[in-house]
Design an enzyme around this catalytic site. Structure first.
Site, PDB file in Angstrom:
ATOM      1  N   HIS A  56       0.832  -1.198   0.000  1.00 13.01           N
ATOM      2  CA  HIS A  56       0.000   0.000   0.000  1.00 13.01           C
ATOM      3  C   HIS A  56       0.873   1.257   0.000  1.00 13.01           C
ATOM      4  CE1 HIS A  56      -3.812  -2.211   1.615  1.00 13.01           C
ATOM      5  NE2 HIS A  56      -3.344  -2.712   0.488  1.00 13.01           N
ATOM      6  N   ARG A  78      -5.007   3.834 -26.832  1.00 13.61           N
ATOM      7  CA  ARG A  78      -3.799   4.406 -27.429  1.00 13.61           C
ATOM      8  C   ARG A  78      -3.609   5.814 -26.864  1.00 13.61           C
ATOM      9  NH1 ARG A  78      -7.051   1.833 -30.803  1.00 13.61           N
ATOM     10  NH2 ARG A  78      -7.878   3.710 -31.781  1.00 13.61           N
ATOM     11  N   ARG A 125     -10.499   4.509 -21.453  1.00 11.81           N
ATOM     12  CA  ARG A 125     -10.326   3.107 -21.866  1.00 11.81           C
ATOM     13  C   ARG A 125      -9.170   2.489 -21.089  1.00 11.81           C
ATOM     14  NH1 ARG A 125     -10.373   2.305 -28.417  1.00 11.81           N
ATOM     15  NH2 ARG A 125     -12.589   2.732 -28.755  1.00 11.81           N
ATOM     16  N   GLU A 152       0.949   4.011   1.748  1.00 14.55           N
ATOM     17  CA  GLU A 152       1.486   4.527   3.018  1.00 14.55           C
ATOM     18  C   GLU A 152       2.750   3.767   3.403  1.00 14.55           C
ATOM     19  OE1 GLU A 152      -1.404   3.304   2.223  1.00 14.55           O
ATOM     20  OE2 GLU A 152      -2.962   3.727   3.697  1.00 14.55           O
TER      21      GLU A 152
END
Ligand code: NAP
Length: 377
Positions: free
Chosen positions: A44, A202, A179, A46
């Protein structure tokens, strides 16, 4: 927190079904360490920031993090434990964990350990960053979103079907960014047969990326003996999933599988896939978000079935002013404004000459289907 948000965005599209999170440590007004959650199952943000510091933070150091730290030991151990052990005395948080089972729990844990906790800093932006995760963690299913590009009078194509292009290049680049965020894209067989799209992301300056590409084709009409659509034959074809019904014909299913394309055969009494079944299957496969790019038949069915959770609408300063031009969403009989579908948590952005309006879909209590449009049930 703005810098922490930038760090979080480095995980754009890579952390599903986990959220994007950024964290940093400030000592005497200077950023001394940074971290970002890079992938599901990875450390994570942190913890990475604490690790990057390489030594215990100085007294008076503050940790900034875009999302409430986890307070239960999952695969990586509770971040609240790591923060308490580090000796940090002040934590600044952006968004509260949307999971009702956790929401605010970490603040209690940290405060009980004598740590000052400031909450809600740029909360709106921090929450908006994780719209897919927020939905996934609160409902256990995917966020189904639709995208359309329309003229100022709401049309997606001329009466002839000509539609290239409605919006300008900057808006079309923005679509590529979304996307890249969603783990999956979906289109109907009509769009695949007419436009033969690549359905890859793209983004300028980034490696081309192929999300999972769903093609809804209840009768497998897009599988032909002639030239096949490129999503069934290109180098990413193993990322294509044709979603069909038991009425499609096993010969076509075999043909797709021989090409290396995946096929989901979902139970349905009609030739149309049940979108509820699709949602259930996505949840089972841990696919946390699907970006539907049309066409009109598929997304209108989604709306009629109350299955669109989130909507993206690009609007171009172009008018067709033709009653026979084509619209994206049809099939409802809406007689009163009180029965209109509305958006909540709405955001508007200007992109080149176009605008993007996006928001969560809120359905009216009463929604009447126009049976003359939806003959197939
Ligand atoms: N401006 C834009 O944003 C935009 C975006 C996308 C597409 N378009 C345009 O839209 C046009 C295509 O329109 P369209 O309505 O034919 O496209 P579509 O919605 O992509 O395809 C419709 C077909 O997909 C199949 N299908 C849809 N929902 C299904 C479900 N739940 N289960 C199984 N199969 C399902 C059906 O095949 P069967 O009839 O065989 O059952 C249906 O006829 C193209 O001209 C394209 O350029 C515009």
């Amino acid at each position: 927190m703005r810098r922490a948000l930038e760090l979080a965005r480095t995980g754009w599209g890579r952390t599903h079904p986990n959220p994007m999170v950024g964290a940093l440590i400030v000592e005497e007004g200077r950023i001394v360490a940074e971290g970002a959650h890079a992938e599901d199952g990875g450390p994570h943000a942190e913890r990475l920031a604490l690790l990057a510091r390489g030594k215990p933070p100085r007294p008076g150091a503050t940790l900034y993090v875009t999302l409430e730290p986890c307070s239960t030991a999952g695969r990586t151990g509770a971040c609240t434990d790591a923060i308490i052990a580090s000796g940090i005395r002040h934590v600044v948080v952006g968004a509260t964990d949307p999971n009702p089972a956790h929401a605010g729990r970490a603040f209690e844990v940290l405060r009980q350990a004598g740590i000052e906790v400031t909450t809600g800093v740029l909360a709106d932006e921090c929450r908006d960053l994780n719209l897919i995760f927020n939905h996934w963690i609160t409902t256990g299913g995917p966020l189904l979103a639709t995208k359309s590009a329309v003229t100022l009078d709401g049309m997606i194509a001329c009466r002839t079907g000509d539609s290239k292009w409605i919006t300008g290049e900057p808006a079309r680049e923005d679509v590529m960014r979304w996307r890249r965020l969603f783990p999956a894209i979906a289109v109907g067989a009509g769009t695949v047969m007419k436009d033969n799209p690549k359905l890859t992301a793209r983004v300028p300056g980034a490696e081309p990326w192929c999300p999972i590409r769903f093609v809804f084709d209840g009768l497998l009409r897009s599988v032909t003996d002639r030239t096949m659509p490129q999503v069934y034959t290109d180098e990413h074809r193993a990322r294509t999933v044709v979603v069909t019904t038991p009425h499609g014909g096993m010969g076509y299913v075999r043909k797709l599988r021989e090409l290396g394309v995946q096929v989901w055969i979902l139970p349905s009494p009609t030739q149309r896939v049940s979108l509820g079944e699709f949602r259930r299957k996505c949840a089972e496969e841990r696919i946390s978000g699907v970006y539907f790019e049309g066409g009109p038949t598929l997304v209108s069915q989604l709306l009629r079935d109350r299955q669109i959770d989130y909507l993206f609408a690009y609007r171009a300063p172009v008018l067709l002013a033709d009653a026979r031009a084509k619209t994206m969403l049809t099939g409802l009989r809406t007689e009163r404004m009180a029965d209109a579908v509305r958006l909540a948590d709405v955001r508007h952005s200007v992109i080149g000459d176009d605008t993007l309006t996006r928001g969560r879909v809120v359905y009216p209590e009463r929604m009447f289907v126009d049976e003359t449009v939806f003959g197939l049930g």
